[in-house]
Motif scaffolding. Sequence first.
Motif, PDB file in Angstrom:
ATOM      1  N   GLU A   1     -31.338  -4.260   7.432  1.00 15.22           N
ATOM      2  CA  GLU A   1     -30.221  -3.275   7.150  1.00 15.22           C
ATOM      3  C   GLU A   1     -30.577  -2.319   6.098  1.00 15.22           C
ATOM      4  O   GLU A   1     -29.751  -1.147   6.115  1.00 15.22           O
ATOM      5  N   LYS A   2     -31.867  -1.930   5.640  1.00 12.49           N
ATOM      6  CA  LYS A   2     -32.204  -0.841   4.973  1.00 12.49           C
ATOM      7  C   LYS A   2     -32.382   0.219   6.265  1.00 12.49           C
ATOM      8  O   LYS A   2     -32.614   1.461   5.838  1.00 12.49           O
ATOM      9  N   GLU A   3     -32.544  -0.129   7.518  1.00 11.82           N
ATOM     10  CA  GLU A   3     -32.968   0.719   8.577  1.00 11.82           C
ATOM     11  C   GLU A   3     -34.206   1.493   8.310  1.00 11.82           C
ATOM     12  O   GLU A   3     -34.264   2.759   8.600  1.00 11.82           O
ATOM     13  N   TYR A   4     -35.145   0.868   8.195  1.00 14.54           N
ATOM     14  CA  TYR A   4     -36.532   1.136   8.111  1.00 14.54           C
ATOM     15  C   TYR A   4     -37.170   1.752   9.311  1.00 14.54           C
ATOM     16  O   TYR A   4     -36.629   1.345  10.435  1.00 14.54           O
ATOM     17  N   TYR A   5     -38.236   2.436   9.469  1.00 12.86           N
ATOM     18  CA  TYR A   5     -38.850   2.877  10.575  1.00 12.86           C
ATOM     19  C   TYR A   5     -39.771   2.029  11.142  1.00 12.86           C
ATOM     20  O   TYR A   5     -41.026   1.981  10.851  1.00 12.86           O
ATOM     21  N   GLY A   6     -39.279   1.020  11.829  1.00 12.41           N
ATOM     22  CA  GLY A   6     -40.044  -0.045  12.500  1.00 12.41           C
ATOM     23  C   GLY A   6     -41.175   0.447  13.622  1.00 12.41           C
ATOM     24  O   GLY A   6     -40.643   1.044  14.535  1.00 12.41           O
ATOM     25  N   LEU A   7     -42.517  -0.122  13.624  1.00 13.04           N
ATOM     26  CA  LEU A   7     -43.472   0.110  14.704  1.00 13.04           C
ATOM     27  C   LEU A   7     -43.975  -0.998  15.115  1.00 13.04           C
ATOM     28  O   LEU A   7     -43.383  -1.658  16.050  1.00 13.04           O
TER      29      LEU A   7
ATOM     30  N   GLY B   1     -38.647 -24.658  22.394  1.00 10.43           N
ATOM     31  CA  GLY B   1     -39.315 -24.981  23.761  1.00 10.43           C
ATOM     32  C   GLY B   1     -39.076 -23.775  24.415  1.00 10.43           C
ATOM     33  O   GLY B   1     -39.558 -23.511  25.483  1.00 10.43           O
ATOM     34  N   TYR B   2     -38.390 -22.542  23.897  1.00  6.08           N
ATOM     35  CA  TYR B   2     -38.025 -21.361  24.730  1.00  6.08           C
ATOM     36  C   TYR B   2     -38.511 -20.163  23.555  1.00  6.08           C
ATOM     37  O   TYR B   2     -38.289 -20.304  22.427  1.00  6.08           O
ATOM     38  N   VAL B   3     -39.179 -19.225  24.323  1.00  2.90           N
ATOM     39  CA  VAL B   3     -39.510 -18.211  23.444  1.00  2.90           C
ATOM     40  C   VAL B   3     -38.569 -17.232  22.937  1.00  2.90           C
ATOM     41  O   VAL B   3     -37.595 -16.945  23.859  1.00  2.90           O
ATOM     42  N   ASP B   4     -38.286 -16.706  21.893  1.00  3.64           N
ATOM     43  CA  ASP B   4     -37.523 -15.781  21.587  1.00  3.64           C
ATOM     44  C   ASP B   4     -37.930 -14.346  21.285  1.00  3.64           C
ATOM     45  O   ASP B   4     -38.958 -14.261  21.490  1.00  3.64           O
ATOM     46  N   LEU B   5     -37.471 -13.315  21.021  1.00  2.00           N
ATOM     47  CA  LEU B   5     -37.711 -12.033  21.187  1.00  2.00           C
ATOM     48  C   LEU B   5     -37.404 -11.128  20.014  1.00  2.00           C
ATOM     49  O   LEU B   5     -36.102 -10.815  19.565  1.00  2.00           O
ATOM     50  N   PHE B   6     -38.463 -10.420  19.459  1.00  2.00           N
ATOM     51  CA  PHE B   6     -38.034  -9.674  18.302  1.00  2.00           C
ATOM     52  C   PHE B   6     -38.449  -8.282  18.617  1.00  2.00           C
ATOM     53  O   PHE B   6     -39.244  -7.993  19.496  1.00  2.00           O
ATOM     54  N   VAL B   7     -37.487  -7.119  18.297  1.00  2.00           N
ATOM     55  CA  VAL B   7     -37.382  -5.927  18.715  1.00  2.00           C
ATOM     56  C   VAL B   7     -37.484  -4.924  17.444  1.00  2.00           C
ATOM     57  O   VAL B   7     -36.342  -4.979  16.837  1.00  2.00           O
ATOM     58  N   ALA B   8     -38.406  -4.315  17.110  1.00  3.25           N
ATOM     59  CA  ALA B   8     -38.585  -3.390  16.091  1.00  3.25           C
ATOM     60  C   ALA B   8     -37.930  -2.076  16.610  1.00  3.25           C
ATOM     61  O   ALA B   8     -38.326  -1.516  17.758  1.00  3.25           O
ATOM     62  N   ASN B   9     -37.167  -1.352  15.784  1.00  3.31           N
ATOM     63  CA  ASN B   9     -36.746  -0.121  16.133  1.00  3.31           C
ATOM     64  C   ASN B   9     -36.775   0.923  15.144  1.00  3.31           C
ATOM     65  O   ASN B   9     -37.418   0.544  13.969  1.00  3.31           O
ATOM     66  N   TYR B  10     -36.788   2.193  15.524  1.00  2.00           N
ATOM     67  CA  TYR B  10     -37.716   3.258  14.799  1.00  2.00           C
ATOM     68  C   TYR B  10     -36.481   4.322  14.326  1.00  2.00           C
ATOM     69  O   TYR B  10     -36.271   4.089  13.096  1.00  2.00           O
ATOM     70  N   VAL B  11     -36.189   5.383  14.886  1.00  2.00           N
ATOM     71  CA  VAL B  11     -35.360   6.475  14.291  1.00  2.00           C
ATOM     72  C   VAL B  11     -34.251   6.451  15.200  1.00  2.00           C
ATOM     73  O   VAL B  11     -34.228   6.376  16.381  1.00  2.00           O
TER      74      VAL B  11
ATOM     75  N   PRO C   1     -43.728 -20.163  12.968  1.00  2.00           N
ATOM     76  CA  PRO C   1     -44.242 -18.619  13.073  1.00  2.00           C
ATOM     77  C   PRO C   1     -43.366 -17.715  12.173  1.00  2.00           C
ATOM     78  O   PRO C   1     -42.265 -17.698  12.024  1.00  2.00           O
ATOM     79  N   ASP C   2     -44.318 -17.042  11.412  1.00  2.00           N
ATOM     80  CA  ASP C   2     -43.889 -15.933  10.411  1.00  2.00           C
ATOM     81  C   ASP C   2     -43.947 -14.648  11.015  1.00  2.00           C
ATOM     82  O   ASP C   2     -44.682 -14.336  12.037  1.00  2.00           O
ATOM     83  N   LEU C   3     -43.195 -13.559  10.485  1.00  2.00           N
ATOM     84  CA  LEU C   3     -43.305 -12.499  11.184  1.00  2.00           C
ATOM     85  C   LEU C   3     -43.646 -11.267  10.484  1.00  2.00           C
ATOM     86  O   LEU C   3     -42.875 -11.236   9.069  1.00  2.00           O
ATOM     87  N   TYR C   4     -44.390 -10.205  10.881  1.00  2.00           N
ATOM     88  CA  TYR C   4     -44.715  -9.083  10.016  1.00  2.00           C
ATOM     89  C   TYR C   4     -44.385  -7.777  10.736  1.00  2.00           C
ATOM     90  O   TYR C   4     -44.577  -7.697  12.074  1.00  2.00           O
ATOM     91  N   VAL C   5     -43.766  -6.949  10.232  1.00  2.00           N
ATOM     92  CA  VAL C   5     -43.495  -5.731  10.777  1.00  2.00           C
ATOM     93  C   VAL C   5     -44.062  -4.674   9.903  1.00  2.00           C
ATOM     94  O   VAL C   5     -43.691  -4.405   8.726  1.00  2.00           O
ATOM     95  N   ALA C   6     -44.535  -3.595  10.821  1.00  2.00           N
ATOM     96  CA  ALA C   6     -45.372  -2.434  10.091  1.00  2.00           C
ATOM     97  C   ALA C   6     -44.365  -1.276  10.168  1.00  2.00           C
ATOM     98  O   ALA C   6     -44.000  -1.056  11.416  1.00  2.00           O
ATOM     99  N   ASN C   7     -43.952  -0.862   9.164  1.00  2.00           N
ATOM    100  CA  ASN C   7     -42.969   0.375   8.976  1.00  2.00           C
ATOM    101  C   ASN C   7     -43.464   1.466   8.712  1.00  2.00           C
ATOM    102  O   ASN C   7     -44.576   1.464   7.992  1.00  2.00           O
TER     103      ASN C   7
END
Length: 601
Positions: A291-297, A222-232, A310-316
């Motif tokens: 943990e591979k520390e990819y370049y997330g965008l 019942g509460y939205v969670d937050l995903f954050v992609a990090n880059y370099v 919900p599933d999650l897709y991250v463009a690296n």
Amino acid sequence: MKFVASTFRRQAFLQVPPHSRVTSVRGSRIESARDACYFDAVRWTHLLFGCVCAAALRGRIENPASQIRYRDISNECGIRFRHAGGSAEKKYIFETMSGGVVLFDYDNDGLIDVYLVNGASLEILSGKAQPVRSRLFRNLGRRRFEDVTERAGVGGAGWGMGGCAADYDNDGWTDLYVTNFGRNVLYHNNGVGTFTVVTGRAGVGDPRWSTGAAWADYDRDGYVDLFVANYVAIDLESLPQLPEGSKYCQYRGIPVMCGPRGLRGAADALFHNNGDGTFTDVSRSAGVADEKEYYGLGAVWGDYDNDGDPDLYVANDAVPNYLYRNEGNGKFTEIGLSAGVAVDEDGKEQASMGVDFGDYDGDGRLDLYATNFSDEANALYRNEGRDFFRDVTRRAGHFEPTWNYLGWATGFFDSDNDGDLDIYVVNGHVYPQVDRYPLNTKYRQRILLFENLGNGTFREVGLQAGLTGERCGRGGAYADLDNDGHLDLVVNNMDDAPLVLLNEGGNGNHWLRLALQGSKSNRSAVGARATVTVAGRRAIAEVKAGSSYMSQNELVLHFGLGAATRVDVLEIRWPSGLRERFENLPADRLYSHTEGNADLP
């Protein structure tokens, strides 16, 4: 003669795309242009007939696209903004990435407001130049906007990247999260036209270089969670210096800024909403810590496997992409490679930026679109079910039109209200130096618009639709800004003014819009799925809070209906598990609905 006939046959096929259709020839129905142009390719008379048929058909199919026109109202709508993105020569990679767009109704007046994220420069950060601010523009109606940044308190500081918006505390007001090259910011909406910075108390101030972010109730509490992609991982006190002549600092032999390859990446973060205004970092325990520390965008949530969560897709960037399958127990499994969405069909990783989920072929499964670097086509992945996607970029018509462009913002949306999802792509290079060389690409590039032809293929119609201007685009999002039933576009441009592109329609197609509010589910209804059925044809859409390139579309769901004036059936599947069904709804209306209410108002 067999060779000649084969040659004629191929030439005849090239005259008309295989998706084209004609209604009749000499009283007989011809089911496709391929049939129409191939009666007997050996005979010159029939070949000539085929070419005439092709020419007539070409004129016929171009007309619908020309009916949809976008008009740039940037200079007349009251949005005064100019993005700042560091130095003109772009010496460092962080000078090339900023510029998200967030479209949301912050004051609950039924009009979509515009938030434009601004960047900065090393001079600004060091105090040697005047700071710039991100800007919030209140929609006044009648295609006019008012700058309310100072009053609202959302101008921010630092080097802005992107943002996303949802009601994280279920108080009825949409809150705003902004990612930065540095510490991120969570703005709590006070409900009186102002926001309060609550980052520290909430515990979501990721100090790394954050890019794409998206809200979703991944555990359906019942509460939205937050995903954050990090880059370099970059320290401003020690800017990256790769060896002179490094291959990571060249583009086609031209010296350019370095990265991301050769630089250390940064891990991602998932913040679980505790329901009391605070969040807990559950990245590792949930299995999405990168943990591979990819370049997330880019990042987007969507129920691709139709299991209700919900599933999650991250463009690296320049490394394989991630697809995290939600196991329904608070944990995720990364299946990008086995699912066919980590790399292209040749097994090569791409420099992915923007991303979106959408069911473009109407089979009830969410497909994926990702924008990529120049010399790499964008990627369209068709969802085949059973945790597998097929790269259909070439056969769907997205390879050649996108090859020389560098794509950023993108989205599935029904631009012409014909009932299937089209795709827009915002473009612009990262290297200003490309304009000095004959490289068949440019720094400033136009927006591409792909019209869905309803048979699994698309054609690019941006120029016909009025998308002619060239900018160095970054973030972008869609919404119906003037409540006329047509989806408009807002684009944030590097070192430039934004584009506010008004969709003027023109084909008379009908539509239905749905504004949802959760009661047991999260208040923003993020993750709710609506299905409309019209004359046996079904279309699905989910409420998403964050997608594209560091941007967010309106939370309202929009369905084009074509010629239909009523929706036979509307079904809503809520994150709570509740399912609702409504029948015989008149078209061309916005329906506001709260979870569990008996009727649609």
